[in-house]
Write an enzyme that holds these catalytic residues in place. Structure first.
Site, short mmCIF file in Angstrom:
data_model
loop_
_atom_site.label_atom_id
_atom_site.label_comp_id
_atom_site.label_asym_id
_atom_site.label_seq_id
_atom_site.Cartn_x
_atom_site.Cartn_y
_atom_site.Cartn_z
N LYS A 22 0.84 -1.21 0.00
CA LYS A 22 0.00 0.00 0.00
C LYS A 22 0.87 1.26 0.00
O LYS A 22 0.67 2.16 -0.81
CB LYS A 22 -0.90 0.01 1.25
CG LYS A 22 -1.52 1.37 1.54
CD LYS A 22 -2.43 1.35 2.74
CE LYS A 22 -1.74 1.52 4.07
NZ LYS A 22 -1.39 2.91 4.44
N ASN A 23 1.84 1.30 0.90
CA ASN A 23 2.61 2.53 1.07
C ASN A 23 3.62 2.77 -0.05
O ASN A 23 4.17 3.87 -0.16
CB ASN A 23 3.29 2.56 2.45
CG ASN A 23 2.26 2.75 3.55
OD1 ASN A 23 1.12 3.12 3.28
ND2 ASN A 23 2.65 2.49 4.79
N ARG A 92 -4.73 10.48 4.38
CA ARG A 92 -3.59 11.36 4.65
C ARG A 92 -2.52 11.29 3.57
O ARG A 92 -1.82 12.26 3.31
CB ARG A 92 -2.94 10.99 5.98
CG ARG A 92 -3.77 11.28 7.18
CD ARG A 92 -2.86 11.32 8.37
NE ARG A 92 -1.78 12.26 8.14
CZ ARG A 92 -1.84 13.55 8.40
NH1 ARG A 92 -2.92 14.07 8.90
NH2 ARG A 92 -0.80 14.33 8.16
N CYS A 116 -5.47 12.93 13.00
CA CYS A 116 -5.37 11.50 12.73
C CYS A 116 -5.32 10.77 14.06
O CYS A 116 -4.68 11.26 15.00
CB CYS A 116 -4.10 11.26 11.93
SG CYS A 116 -3.72 9.55 11.69
N ARG A 121 0.22 14.48 12.89
CA ARG A 121 0.87 14.13 11.62
C ARG A 121 1.23 15.44 10.91
O ARG A 121 0.60 15.82 9.92
CB ARG A 121 -0.07 13.28 10.74
CG ARG A 121 -0.67 12.05 11.38
CD ARG A 121 0.21 10.83 11.36
NE ARG A 121 0.66 10.34 10.10
CZ ARG A 121 0.07 9.36 9.38
NH1 ARG A 121 -1.05 8.83 9.81
NH2 ARG A 121 0.60 8.93 8.26
N PRO A 122 2.25 16.15 11.44
CA PRO A 122 2.58 17.46 10.84
C PRO A 122 3.17 17.32 9.45
O PRO A 122 3.58 16.23 9.05
CB PRO A 122 3.64 18.00 11.81
CG PRO A 122 4.24 16.81 12.47
CD PRO A 122 3.18 15.74 12.49
N VAL A 123 3.19 18.44 8.71
CA VAL A 123 3.79 18.43 7.37
C VAL A 123 4.89 19.49 7.26
O VAL A 123 5.25 19.90 6.17
CB VAL A 123 2.73 18.62 6.25
CG1 VAL A 123 1.83 17.42 6.14
CG2 VAL A 123 1.92 19.89 6.45
N LEU A 125 8.05 19.30 7.61
CA LEU A 125 9.25 18.90 6.85
C LEU A 125 8.99 18.94 5.34
O LEU A 125 9.88 19.26 4.56
CB LEU A 125 9.72 17.51 7.29
CG LEU A 125 10.22 17.40 8.73
CD1 LEU A 125 10.45 15.95 9.13
CD2 LEU A 125 11.52 18.21 8.92
N ASP A 309 4.44 0.39 11.99
CA ASP A 309 3.23 -0.24 11.43
C ASP A 309 3.09 -1.70 11.85
O ASP A 309 2.10 -2.35 11.49
CB ASP A 309 3.23 -0.12 9.90
CG ASP A 309 3.10 1.33 9.45
OD1 ASP A 309 2.65 2.16 10.26
OD2 ASP A 309 3.46 1.63 8.30
N ILE A 331 7.99 6.51 16.93
CA ILE A 331 7.57 7.31 15.77
C ILE A 331 6.28 8.06 16.10
O ILE A 331 6.18 9.26 15.88
CB ILE A 331 7.33 6.42 14.52
CG1 ILE A 331 8.50 5.45 14.29
CG2 ILE A 331 7.05 7.27 13.28
CD1 ILE A 331 9.75 6.04 13.73
N1 EPU Z 1 6.94 14.19 10.94
C1 EPU Z 1 7.21 15.49 11.27
N2 EPU Z 1 7.07 16.44 10.30
C2 EPU Z 1 6.70 16.14 9.03
C3 EPU Z 1 6.43 14.82 8.70
C4 EPU Z 1 6.55 13.84 9.68
O1 EPU Z 1 7.56 15.79 12.41
O2 EPU Z 1 6.61 17.06 8.20
C5 EPU Z 1 7.05 13.15 11.97
C6 EPU Z 1 5.76 12.39 12.18
O3 EPU Z 1 4.92 13.03 13.11
C7 EPU Z 1 6.26 11.05 12.67
C8 EPU Z 1 7.57 10.87 11.91
O4 EPU Z 1 7.96 12.19 11.50
O5 EPU Z 1 6.56 11.12 14.04
C9 EPU Z 1 7.48 9.98 10.69
O6 EPU Z 1 6.41 10.39 9.87
P1 EPU Z 1 6.40 10.14 8.31
O7 EPU Z 1 6.27 11.44 7.61
O8 EPU Z 1 7.56 9.27 7.93
O9 EPU Z 1 5.06 9.34 8.11
P2 EPU Z 1 4.17 9.36 6.82
O10 EPU Z 1 5.03 9.47 5.63
O11 EPU Z 1 3.06 10.32 7.01
C10 EPU Z 1 4.29 6.79 6.39
C11 EPU Z 1 3.29 5.68 6.24
C12 EPU Z 1 2.71 5.33 7.59
C13 EPU Z 1 3.85 4.95 8.53
C14 EPU Z 1 4.87 6.09 8.61
C15 EPU Z 1 6.09 5.74 9.44
C16 EPU Z 1 2.47 6.06 4.00
C17 EPU Z 1 1.34 6.42 3.12
N3 EPU Z 1 2.24 6.09 5.32
O12 EPU Z 1 3.55 7.90 6.88
O13 EPU Z 1 1.86 4.21 7.39
O14 EPU Z 1 3.34 4.68 9.81
O15 EPU Z 1 5.34 6.41 7.28
O16 EPU Z 1 6.74 4.65 8.92
O17 EPU Z 1 3.53 5.68 3.52
C18 EPU Z 1 0.12 2.72 7.87
O18 EPU Z 1 0.38 2.14 6.80
O19 EPU Z 1 -0.64 2.23 8.74
C19 EPU Z 1 0.75 4.02 8.15
C20 EPU Z 1 0.28 4.87 9.05
#
Ligand code: EPU
Length: 423
Positions: A22-23, A92, A116, A121-123, A125, A309, A331
């Site tokens: 999926k991811n 998301r 969430c 789930r900040p953005v 970065l 996950d 995480i």
């Molecule tokens: N974070 C920040 N700032 C940002 C982005 C992230 O501080 O701008 C923090 C998050 O809060 C978290 C960490 O960095 O603590 C990692 O977040 P990341 O951005 O890597 O997560 P994501 O890309 O939103 C993906 C998966 C998630 C998985 C996470 C961690 C996808 C679509 N989603 O999310 O998958 O848990 O990486 O490995 O790829 C799931 O499949 O159940 C799922 C939630």
């Protein structure tokens, strides 16, 4: 909204095929927006999240169709740059449209997905990365707007408090592929899903080195072309099957389980006494019929560390291990919605900050429980399989978001499971 009825106490036995990841698939679908030519994506899992992404791409103007089971054709000849809230709020991962829209349209308006259940789930970065690439960003009326008319290659550092960002790395990589100059992403996420995306982008004509490592170097090219790409198998699904086999003392061969993608998870379990048979063609056999596991001490970390996950599923398994297991979430420190529901089934779990302390082995008994997110739902399924009596899991649309045909696959392994319409 369907429910699952599971009568526990049956050992899982047989073979199960892992579906596409999926991811990996979601950013790969988004990457099809980078070209006006046709892309063929294979090994696509049948999931509601994939259908949401297809719907968003259509809304943006792309032609998207499933040509046969697991194979999708996407052609983004003419597209717009706005991903509206009504669709984005459902998933998301839609944030990963930001990179391709900025690259192709030099402009993006993507609704911010909002809160969430697994925590913040900040953005920030993602925004930092886009700004480093000389884009202007602003948040207005709930949308993140990017002006990428002056986008150019740059050094982008993507480390944050919790490590790197997976979808942030995907976004910056996709934004940079057609930006003039060279981009170096430092502290990039190196998850296999990122390596898979880099492979697809390279096949489209992008110049990328280091995809799947902490430093990714991208030299912008004027345009990308179509391609055909096969999505990697889902390592989290594979890990979920391994945990389910162990919790039911079953004997299951998992096909499409890539050992190197599951390193830290397999190591954790091997240290707890599990023995796996690594078969040819990415298959792993778990025979737990006579296994007595030791408790685990697990900490989730970015790849190649233990995946967050799989944390909930490991919690469910730990309820069936004699002794005290400690599972720490690094995480998403609040990702423990499964704990109260597991407790309702008889698990003995206490929370200590970002850790769950699990005192096993518990006699679990079936109960009505509520799924709250994707991986918490998987944990409830595992607990239900190991429990005495019947468990009714409500709101399983969460499971359908991320597990392709989980109930059918479980049935083929001998589980007593029925899907029923919610009353
Ligand atoms: N974070 C920040 N700032 C940002 C982005 C992230 O501080 O701008 C923090 C998050 O809060 C978290 C960490 O960095 O603590 C990692 O977040 P990341 O951005 O890597 O997560 P994501 O890309 O939103 C993906 C998966 C998630 C998985 C996470 C961690 C996808 C679509 N989603 O999310 O998958 O848990 O990486 O490995 O790829 C799931 O499949 O159940 C799922 C939630």
């Amino acid at each position: 909204m369907d429910s699952l009825l599971i009568r526990g106490g049956t050992r899982l036995r047989g073979e199960v095929q892992v579906s596409g990841s999926k991811n990996a698939c979601l950013p790969i679908f988004a990457a099809c927006l980078l070209t006006d030519q046709k892309c063929l994506i294979k090994n696509v899992p049948n999931l509601s999240d994939v259908n949401f992404m297809a719907q968003i791409l259509r809304e943006l103007g792309a032609e998207v169709s499933m040509v046969k089971d697991g194979e999708w054709e996407i052609c983004a000849k003419k597209i717009s740059h706005t991903a509206p809230y009504e669709l984005v709020r459902k998933m998301r991962a839609s944030i990963c449209l930001l990179g391709p829209l900025s690259a192709r349209m030099r402009r993006a308006e993507v609704s911010l997905p909002g809160g969430c259940v697994i925590g913040a789930r900040p953005v920030d970065l993602h925004i930092k990365g886009m700004r480093a690439l000389n884009c202007k960003t602003e948040i207005e009326r709930g949308y993140l707007n990017v002006d990428a008319r002056k986008i150019r290659g740059a050094r982008v550092y993507l480390g944050g408090r919790f490590g790197s960002t997976v979808t942030g790395t995907a976004n910056i990589m996709m934004a940079a592929v057609m930006a003039p100059g060279t981009t170096v992403i430092e502290n990039a996420a190196c998850e296999p899903e990122i390596a898979d995306l880099a492979k697809m982008l390279s096949n489209m004509g992008a110049q990328i080195e280091g995809g799947g490592t902490h430093t990714i170097t991208i030299t912008g090219v004027p345009r990308l072309g179509g391609t055909s790409h096969t999505v990697i198998p889902d390592r989290i699904e594979a890990g979920t099957w391994i945990t389910a086999a162990l919790a039911t003392k079953g004997d299951v061969t998992i096909k499409g389980a890539i050992r190197s993608h599951l390193g830290s998870f397999l190591d954790l379990l091997e240290c707890a006494g599990c023995k796996f048979e690594y078969l040819k063609y990415d298959a792993i056999r778990v025979n737990a019929s006579r296994l007595k596991m030791k408790p685990v001490e697990a900490v989730t970390l970015p790849y190649p560390g233990l995946p967050t996950d799989l944390q909930a599923q490991i919690c469910a398994l730990a309820t069936q291990i004699d002794g005290i297991s400690v599972i720490t979430e690094r995480i998403y420190p609040e990702r423990f919605m499964h704990v109260p529901e597991l407790s309702r089934m008889g698990a003995n779990i206490s929370r200590e900050g970002p850790s769950a302390i699990i005192c096993g082995k518990s006699r679990l008994s079936g109960a009505p429980v509520m799924a709250s997110d994707l991986r918490a739902s998987a944990a409830l399924v595992i607990a239900a399989l190991a429990a005495e009596g019947e468990t009714k899991i409500r709101r399983i649309y969460h499971l359908d978001r991320g597990y392709d045909s989980m109930d059918k696959k479980l049935k083929s392994l001998g589980a007593k499971i029925e899907r029923t319409p919610e009353d």
